[in-house]
Design an enzyme around this catalytic site. Sequence first.
Site, mmCIF file in Angstrom:
data_model
loop_
_atom_site.group_PDB
_atom_site.id
_atom_site.type_symbol
_atom_site.label_atom_id
_atom_site.label_comp_id
_atom_site.label_asym_id
_atom_site.label_seq_id
_atom_site.Cartn_x
_atom_site.Cartn_y
_atom_site.Cartn_z
ATOM 1 N NE ARG A 75 -13.547 -8.094 5.433
ATOM 2 C CZ ARG A 75 -12.779 -7.285 4.719
ATOM 3 N NH1 ARG A 75 -11.743 -7.791 4.079
ATOM 4 N NH2 ARG A 75 -13.042 -6.000 4.622
ATOM 5 C CG HIS A 129 -12.783 0.127 -1.876
ATOM 6 N ND1 HIS A 129 -11.857 0.175 -2.893
ATOM 7 C CD2 HIS A 129 -12.328 -0.794 -0.986
ATOM 8 C CE1 HIS A 129 -10.879 -0.684 -2.635
ATOM 9 N NE2 HIS A 129 -11.154 -1.282 -1.491
ATOM 10 C CE LYS A 151 -10.208 -4.602 -2.739
ATOM 11 N NZ LYS A 151 -9.192 -3.724 -2.068
ATOM 12 C CD GLN A 182 -7.874 -6.173 6.282
ATOM 13 O OE1 GLN A 182 -6.911 -5.823 6.954
ATOM 14 N NE2 GLN A 182 -8.147 -5.669 5.095
ATOM 15 N NE ARG A 241 -7.850 0.952 -2.314
ATOM 16 C CZ ARG A 241 -7.593 0.383 -3.487
ATOM 17 N NH1 ARG A 241 -7.543 1.103 -4.606
ATOM 18 N NH2 ARG A 241 -7.376 -0.914 -3.565
ATOM 19 C CB THR A 291 -6.238 -1.760 5.215
ATOM 20 O OG1 THR A 291 -6.562 -3.041 4.664
ATOM 21 C CG2 THR A 291 -4.770 -1.702 5.601
ATOM 22 N NE ARG A 350 -3.614 0.975 0.650
ATOM 23 C CZ ARG A 350 -4.606 1.152 1.534
ATOM 24 N NH1 ARG A 350 -5.283 0.103 1.971
ATOM 25 N NH2 ARG A 350 -4.926 2.360 1.945
#
Length: 250
Positions: free
Chosen positions: A214, A145, A172, A237, A79, A233, A42
């Site tokens: 997930r 996103h 994605k 998660q 990002r 992140t 990242r």
Amino acid sequence: MIFSNGSDGPAIIVPLVGTTAEVLIDEARAAEAAGADVLEFRADFLLANHPDYDLNSAGREVLRELFKQTRVPILFTIRTRGQGGELDVTPFRYRVLMATVLDLMLQENFPAARVGVDFEYHWDATPELARRAFVLGYTPVVSHHEWADTPDDEVLYVMLDDMLAISGAIPKLAVMARDDSDTQRLLDITRLVTERHGRPVLTIAMGEAGQRSRLEGGAYGSVATFAAAGATTAPGQPSLDELRRHLERD
């Protein structure tokens, strides 16, 4: 494709969010040792914390060390803030940054099978950049996103379909799930799209209500999922250990 991990389950991606080269390399070694299948560099964390950071020099050295010190594929990501990242950029700056990364990968002759590059869906430059990455033999990921909610099924399908129109791109799509029905809708759309197109996709429902995606997304066709070896992140998660235990049980 960088998400082929030699098993029937989804590849586990672990983001690297260090703001110095030393921390990044330490994170990478630890994540690989803990079982990460792919390391997501990242770079927005480095760029945001060091305004004068030069991808052509300092960035080159970090990439060299990442490829030298690890054996798993590396997904390069910048990002931007609008997509939940750390960096504010103009469209021109985004194009320059991502084109620079592709040039670096080519100049350094990094093994194409270990290279993935994430391009954000909403930028005008993304189709051209993603196609170039594909021609070079890299894995282009086209990402989006939705931080507020989970759009209607038709919108989800159209976004994935649009991303798949880019040659070789792996979509994605991450959405915010408010309840389990949102998560199930995303999983069902994932299955529908993969069956119709025969192409890999990566989908995630964020938030606590989406955590099931997930853990179970691979059964619906999602080729990868994300886990944290340290700081998370995205909301919901799981830790790498938790995710690995779940996948091994299945």
